[in-house]
Design a protein around this motif. Structure first.
Motif, PDB file in Angstrom:
ATOM      1  N   ARG A   1      -3.362  11.196  -4.927  1.00  0.00           N
ATOM      2  CA  ARG A   1      -3.072  10.477  -3.696  1.00  0.00           C
ATOM      3  C   ARG A   1      -4.311  10.101  -2.881  1.00  0.00           C
ATOM      4  O   ARG A   1      -4.338   9.022  -2.283  1.00  0.00           O
ATOM      5  CB  ARG A   1      -2.087  11.271  -2.838  1.00  0.00           C
ATOM      6  CG  ARG A   1      -0.687  11.256  -3.442  1.00  0.00           C
ATOM      7  CD  ARG A   1       0.309  12.046  -2.661  1.00  0.00           C
ATOM      8  NE  ARG A   1       1.589  12.102  -3.368  1.00  0.00           N
ATOM      9  CZ  ARG A   1       2.555  12.952  -3.064  1.00  0.00           C
ATOM     10  NH1 ARG A   1       2.379  13.808  -2.078  1.00  0.00           N
ATOM     11  NH2 ARG A   1       3.674  12.944  -3.750  1.00  0.00           N
TER      12      ARG A   1
ATOM     13  N   LEU B   1       1.244   4.516  -2.705  1.00  0.00           N
ATOM     14  CA  LEU B   1       1.193   5.942  -2.416  1.00  0.00           C
ATOM     15  C   LEU B   1       2.391   6.671  -3.026  1.00  0.00           C
ATOM     16  O   LEU B   1       2.253   7.774  -3.563  1.00  0.00           O
ATOM     17  CB  LEU B   1       1.171   6.174  -0.901  1.00  0.00           C
ATOM     18  CG  LEU B   1       0.006   5.565  -0.126  1.00  0.00           C
ATOM     19  CD1 LEU B   1       0.085   5.981   1.343  1.00  0.00           C
ATOM     20  CD2 LEU B   1      -1.323   5.970  -0.714  1.00  0.00           C
TER      21      LEU B   1
ATOM     22  N   LEU C   1     -10.242   9.409   7.487  1.00  0.00           N
ATOM     23  CA  LEU C   1     -10.180   8.223   6.645  1.00  0.00           C
ATOM     24  C   LEU C   1     -11.147   7.206   7.225  1.00  0.00           C
ATOM     25  O   LEU C   1     -11.074   6.895   8.411  1.00  0.00           O
ATOM     26  CB  LEU C   1      -8.754   7.670   6.620  1.00  0.00           C
ATOM     27  CG  LEU C   1      -8.499   6.352   5.890  1.00  0.00           C
ATOM     28  CD1 LEU C   1      -8.870   6.442   4.421  1.00  0.00           C
ATOM     29  CD2 LEU C   1      -7.029   5.947   6.032  1.00  0.00           C
TER      30      LEU C   1
ATOM     31  N   TRP D   1       0.834  -1.204   0.000  1.00  0.00           N
ATOM     32  CA  TRP D   1       0.000   0.000   0.000  1.00  0.00           C
ATOM     33  C   TRP D   1       0.870   1.257   0.000  1.00  0.00           C
ATOM     34  O   TRP D   1       0.600   2.206  -0.744  1.00  0.00           O
ATOM     35  CB  TRP D   1      -0.915  -0.027   1.227  1.00  0.00           C
ATOM     36  CG  TRP D   1      -1.736   1.204   1.429  1.00  0.00           C
ATOM     37  CD1 TRP D   1      -2.760   1.659   0.632  1.00  0.00           C
ATOM     38  CD2 TRP D   1      -1.626   2.148   2.499  1.00  0.00           C
ATOM     39  NE1 TRP D   1      -3.289   2.814   1.157  1.00  0.00           N
ATOM     40  CE2 TRP D   1      -2.619   3.133   2.295  1.00  0.00           C
ATOM     41  CE3 TRP D   1      -0.794   2.237   3.615  1.00  0.00           C
ATOM     42  CZ2 TRP D   1      -2.788   4.206   3.170  1.00  0.00           C
ATOM     43  CZ3 TRP D   1      -0.962   3.289   4.486  1.00  0.00           C
ATOM     44  CH2 TRP D   1      -1.946   4.259   4.256  1.00  0.00           C
ATOM     45  N   THR D   2       1.924   1.254   0.815  1.00  0.00           N
ATOM     46  CA  THR D   2       2.833   2.398   0.872  1.00  0.00           C
ATOM     47  C   THR D   2       3.513   2.630  -0.472  1.00  0.00           C
ATOM     48  O   THR D   2       3.675   3.774  -0.915  1.00  0.00           O
ATOM     49  CB  THR D   2       3.896   2.188   1.966  1.00  0.00           C
ATOM     50  OG1 THR D   2       3.247   1.941   3.217  1.00  0.00           O
ATOM     51  CG2 THR D   2       4.785   3.410   2.105  1.00  0.00           C
TER      52      THR D   2
ATOM     53  N   VAL E   1      -4.790   6.292  -1.645  1.00  0.00           N
ATOM     54  CA  VAL E   1      -4.979   5.887  -0.252  1.00  0.00           C
ATOM     55  C   VAL E   1      -6.187   4.971  -0.130  1.00  0.00           C
ATOM     56  O   VAL E   1      -6.109   3.871   0.430  1.00  0.00           O
ATOM     57  CB  VAL E   1      -5.157   7.120   0.661  1.00  0.00           C
ATOM     58  CG1 VAL E   1      -5.637   6.693   2.054  1.00  0.00           C
ATOM     59  CG2 VAL E   1      -3.846   7.886   0.778  1.00  0.00           C
TER      60      VAL E   1
ATOM     61  N   ALA F   1      -1.014   7.799   5.782  1.00  0.00           N
ATOM     62  CA  ALA F   1      -1.959   8.532   4.934  1.00  0.00           C
ATOM     63  C   ALA F   1      -1.848  10.038   5.172  1.00  0.00           C
ATOM     64  O   ALA F   1      -1.905  10.840   4.228  1.00  0.00           O
ATOM     65  CB  ALA F   1      -3.366   8.051   5.189  1.00  0.00           C
TER      66      ALA F   1
END
Length: 220
Positions: free
Chosen positions: A96, A87, A185, A83-84, A100, A211
């Motif tokens: 972005r 981003l 979020l 996931w990182t 996210v 995030a």
């Protein structure tokens, strides 16, 4: 008349005289004990083996639990890493927010994910991620010192999800910069047990912090 021996005193004497059974080895086979496993009388040696087997079995179960936990943590860490990377791959700031949300939805198999930001650069005033944020939502975000995990109590933030009526459990993470919340979020699931108040929040805190760092560039 001889007083009956106290069992505690006998046990203490045996503990203080470990050579007793070495000097009277025959007793190991002669003393009969009731086995809790079979209900039959077994020798002291056999009973000792049963006790040792029970201890080894308990250790094996504990080891299996630790291995399973380590595997689960490794799987979560790998998903977080992927996931990182997603981003970082989003070159434009405007991409972005989607990176996210979409990354969490696909990478962690979360049914619904969205976010909202405020106090962003005016060039994003028409973007989807700034729509419908009330003053109450901002106050709520600043009041969240830790992630909220649990039942959906008709939170305004949950209503930002595409199918809010289906959400039974939710995670709400504050997005912060300099200690001030600039967004929320939200993750939602129709499974009431998916996000519970008893779940560990370490990874959720990392998700919120990551995030926040990825989205801070959109602020005014």
């Amino acid at each position: 008349m001889t007083d009956p021996l106290d069992s505690t005193a006998v046990a203490a004497w045996l503990a203080d005289n470990p050579n007793f059974f070495a000097e009277h080895a025959g007793l190991l086979g002669q003393v009969r004990l009731s086995s809790p496993l079979t209900g039959k009388a077994v020798s002291l040696q056999e009973r000792q083996m049963e006790v040792m087997r029970d201890k080894y079995k308990a250790l094996e179960l504990r080891m299996a639990e630790l291995i399973h936990l380590a595997q689960d943590n490794a799987a979560i860490a790998n998903k977080f890493h992927a996931w990182t990377q997603g981003l970082l791959a989003a070159r434009r700031d405007a991409d972005r927010p989607s990176a996210v949300a979409d990354g969490l939805r696909t990478g962690f198999a979360v049914p619904q994910v969205t976010l909202r930001l405020w106090d962003v650069d005016p060039i994003y005033s028409d973007a989807w991620f700034v729509e419908g944020v009330s003053d109450d939502a901002r106050i709520f975000a600043n009041s969240l010192l830790t992630p909220y995990c649990g039942s959906n109590h008709d939170f305004e933030a949950v209503r930002w999800l595409g199918d809010a009526a289906a959400v039974q459990s939710t995670v709400i993470l504050p997005l912060r910069a300099g200690g001030v919340a600039f967004g929320l979020l939200i993750m939602g699931s129709p499974d009431p047990e998916r996000f519970s108040a008893h779940m560990a929040t370490d990874f959720l805190i990392h998700i919120g912090e990551t995030a926040s760092a990825a989205l801070a560039a959109l602020r005014a």
